[in-house]
Design a protein around this motif. Structure first.
Motif, short mmCIF file in Angstrom:
data_model
loop_
_atom_site.label_atom_id
_atom_site.label_comp_id
_atom_site.label_asym_id
_atom_site.label_seq_id
_atom_site.Cartn_x
_atom_site.Cartn_y
_atom_site.Cartn_z
N THR A 294 0.85 -1.19 0.00
CA THR A 294 0.00 0.00 0.00
C THR A 294 0.88 1.23 0.00
OG1 THR A 294 -0.14 -0.15 2.39
CG2 THR A 294 -1.99 -1.04 1.16
N CYS A 295 0.36 2.31 -0.56
CA CYS A 295 1.08 3.57 -0.60
C CYS A 295 1.25 4.11 0.82
CB CYS A 295 0.30 4.55 -1.45
SG CYS A 295 0.86 6.24 -1.29
N PRO A 296 2.45 4.47 1.24
CA PRO A 296 2.65 4.98 2.60
C PRO A 296 1.96 6.32 2.83
CG PRO A 296 4.66 5.18 1.34
CD PRO A 296 3.69 4.42 0.48
N SER A 297 1.62 7.01 1.76
CA SER A 297 1.02 8.33 1.90
C SER A 297 -0.51 8.27 1.94
CB SER A 297 1.48 9.21 0.75
OG SER A 297 0.76 10.39 0.70
N CYS A 298 -1.13 7.54 0.97
CA CYS A 298 -2.59 7.54 0.92
C CYS A 298 -3.19 6.17 1.22
CB CYS A 298 -3.07 8.02 -0.45
SG CYS A 298 -2.69 6.89 -1.79
N ALA A 299 -2.34 5.15 1.44
CA ALA A 299 -2.79 3.80 1.84
C ALA A 299 -3.59 3.08 0.76
CB ALA A 299 -3.58 3.82 3.15
N ILE B 270 5.67 5.52 -8.90
CA ILE B 270 4.94 6.49 -8.09
C ILE B 270 3.53 5.96 -7.82
CG2 ILE B 270 6.21 8.49 -9.03
CD1 ILE B 270 3.55 9.18 -10.53
N CYS B 271 2.90 6.50 -6.78
CA CYS B 271 1.53 6.09 -6.46
C CYS B 271 0.59 6.71 -7.49
CB CYS B 271 1.16 6.56 -5.06
SG CYS B 271 -0.59 6.38 -4.70
N PRO B 272 -0.26 5.89 -8.15
CA PRO B 272 -1.16 6.45 -9.16
C PRO B 272 -2.25 7.32 -8.57
CG PRO B 272 -1.53 4.09 -8.90
CD PRO B 272 -0.38 4.43 -8.03
N SER B 273 -2.46 7.25 -7.27
CA SER B 273 -3.52 8.06 -6.66
C SER B 273 -3.01 9.41 -6.19
CB SER B 273 -4.15 7.31 -5.48
OG SER B 273 -4.57 6.04 -5.88
N CYS B 274 -1.87 9.41 -5.45
CA CYS B 274 -1.43 10.68 -4.85
C CYS B 274 -0.08 11.14 -5.41
CB CYS B 274 -1.38 10.55 -3.33
SG CYS B 274 -0.04 9.49 -2.75
N MET B 275 0.46 10.42 -6.40
CA MET B 275 1.71 10.79 -7.08
C MET B 275 2.95 10.74 -6.16
SD MET B 275 0.48 11.75 -10.14
CE MET B 275 1.33 13.08 -10.96
ZN LIG Z 1 -0.60 7.33 -2.66
#
Ligand SMILES: [Zn+2]
Ligand SMILES: [Zn+2]
Length: 142
Positions: free
Chosen positions: A95-100, A109-114
């Motif tokens: 999971t993305c550490p920023s937006c989970a 990069i995370c496709p949701s929060c970049m």
């Molecule tokens: Zn993210």
């Protein structure tokens, strides 16, 4: 002696008690057959076979069924399998550490929060974790 016995048996109270016993046995027998059908069906056993066995052999058929029936309900087993599979999927997912949100292991990069998740290897281009100083795939220092 036999006459006394006959008199007792023809007593209305005794006849009623006898009929009540028969009725009770009949209801109990049907309930047992029905219970076996439901139980066997839920356990994924041969429901028709076992309810018929209980219907014919009564308690004896029921006792045999209790011994040989599958130890757990089919639905429970299916549910447990699904749970294990879901856990396996959850473990293999990152999971993305920023937006989970779920991300794949080779996402840069995370496709949701970049958010930057990984860096590409300067030599082979594989996705490397940000703190890695050397590429484990091609041994190139970063
Ligand atoms: Zn993210
Ligand atoms: Zn590399």
């Amino acid at each position: 002696m036999g006459d006394v016995f006959g008199q007792i048996m023809s007593n209305p109270a005794v006849v009623l008690a006898k009929n009540l016993c028969l009725l009770f046995w009949f209801v109990f027998h049907l309930a047992l057959t029905f219970w076996t059908y439901r139980d066997a069906d839920r356990r994924g056993a041969m429901a028709w076979f076992w309810s018929l066995a209980v219907f014919i052999f009564d308690i004896a058929g029921w006792a045999i069924y209790l011994v040989v029936r599958p130890p757990e309900f089919a639905a429970d087993a299916r549910e447990r399998d699904l749970e294990i599979r879901a856990k396996e999927v959850a473990l293999s997912l990152e999971t993305c550490p920023s937006c989970a949100k779920p991300v794949e292991k080779d996402f840069l990069i995370c496709p949701s929060c970049m958010k930057k998740l990984r860096k590409p290897c300067i030599e082979c281009g594989k996705a490397l974790k940000l703190p890695w100083n050397v590429c484990p795939y091609c041994k190139t220092k970063q």
